[in-house]
Enzyme design. Structure first.
Site, PDB file in Angstrom:
ATOM      1  N   LYS A  23      17.675  32.959 -46.246  1.00  0.00           N
ATOM      2  CA  LYS A  23      17.126  31.787 -46.931  1.00  0.00           C
ATOM      3  C   LYS A  23      16.103  32.136 -48.014  1.00  0.00           C
ATOM      4  CE  LYS A  23      17.844  28.754 -42.982  1.00  0.00           C
ATOM      5  NZ  LYS A  23      17.939  29.487 -41.749  1.00  0.00           N
ATOM      6  N   ASN A  31      19.279  40.894 -36.702  1.00  0.00           N
ATOM      7  CA  ASN A  31      18.145  41.353 -35.899  1.00  0.00           C
ATOM      8  C   ASN A  31      18.652  41.917 -34.583  1.00  0.00           C
ATOM      9  OD1 ASN A  31      15.442  40.174 -37.218  1.00  0.00           O
ATOM     10  ND2 ASN A  31      17.149  38.802 -37.594  1.00  0.00           N
ATOM     11  N   GLU A  80      15.878  45.242 -38.289  1.00  0.00           N
ATOM     12  CA  GLU A  80      16.705  44.276 -39.004  1.00  0.00           C
ATOM     13  C   GLU A  80      17.670  45.021 -39.912  1.00  0.00           C
ATOM     14  OE1 GLU A  80      14.496  41.036 -40.801  1.00  0.00           O
ATOM     15  OE2 GLU A  80      12.789  41.528 -39.517  1.00  0.00           O
ATOM     16  N   ILE A  83      23.763  44.613 -43.632  1.00  0.00           N
ATOM     17  CA  ILE A  83      25.049  45.274 -43.801  1.00  0.00           C
ATOM     18  C   ILE A  83      25.581  44.940 -45.193  1.00  0.00           C
ATOM     19  CG2 ILE A  83      27.396  45.490 -42.902  1.00  0.00           C
ATOM     20  CD1 ILE A  83      26.254  44.590 -40.157  1.00  0.00           C
ATOM     21  N   HIS A  85      28.091  44.117 -46.709  1.00  0.00           N
ATOM     22  CA  HIS A  85      29.387  43.444 -46.623  1.00  0.00           C
ATOM     23  C   HIS A  85      29.102  41.960 -46.423  1.00  0.00           C
ATOM     24  CE1 HIS A  85      33.564  42.663 -45.521  1.00  0.00           C
ATOM     25  NE2 HIS A  85      33.111  41.941 -44.519  1.00  0.00           N
ATOM     26  N   TYR A  92      25.749  36.171 -34.084  1.00  0.00           N
ATOM     27  CA  TYR A  92      24.759  36.260 -33.007  1.00  0.00           C
ATOM     28  C   TYR A  92      25.469  36.580 -31.698  1.00  0.00           C
ATOM     29  CZ  TYR A  92      21.771  33.898 -36.378  1.00  0.00           C
ATOM     30  OH  TYR A  92      21.072  33.573 -37.507  1.00  0.00           O
TER      31      TYR A  92
END
Length: 147
Positions: A23, A31, A80, A83, A85, A92
């Protein structure tokens, strides 16, 4: 300047964070759970590069923050993983495997959110470039064993 380190592999579950990566920073992160954070406690805080995979999926380049996120004055240490991609949805609860291959810099506070975002983008570029010559680690047994 990125520097190679002794390889270290970490496995954990993806947990919900503060949601700032996507955001506020435009840099979504996964995480890792508290068990993984404890397993990485011997690492210096800072920004690392390496390879990551979610569950039994493909291996991708990644950049990872280990530490306290001083910009936000976190009270709990975190790991954290960003990636490199674009995923279609959140993951999650998935198993995340990350292989630390190099160190980019110490963690630090910035004068502004824009300065932080600029540095994150530099970290991503630096980590990605350093990984170009290390993609053979994607074939490591660490990524091949089913979760």
């Amino acid at each position: 300047m990125a520097k190679m380190i002794q390889r270290f592999s970490l496995t954990g579950r993806v947990t919900k964070g503060f949601g700032r990566g996507s955001k506020e920073l435009g840099c979504p992160t996964a995480n890792m759970d508290e068990k993984a954070v404890l397993a990485a406690s011997h690492l210096s805080t800072g920004i690392y590069y390496g390879l990551a995979c979610v569950d039994n999926g493909p291996v991708y380049k990644a950049v990872t923050s280990v530490g306290w996120n001083p910009q936000y004055k976190n009270e709990h240490k975190s790991v954290e993983v960003h990636i490199l991609h674009e995923f279609g949805e959140d993951f999650y609860g998935a198993t995340l495997r990350f292989m630390f291959l190099g160190y980019i810099r110490d963690e630090m506070s910035f004068e502004s959110l824009d300065a932080l975002i600029e540095r994150i983008n530099m970290d991503i570029s630096e980590g990605s470039a350093a990984l170009d010559s290390q993609m053979h680690y994607a074939n490591d047994e660490f990524f091949k064993s089913p979760v």
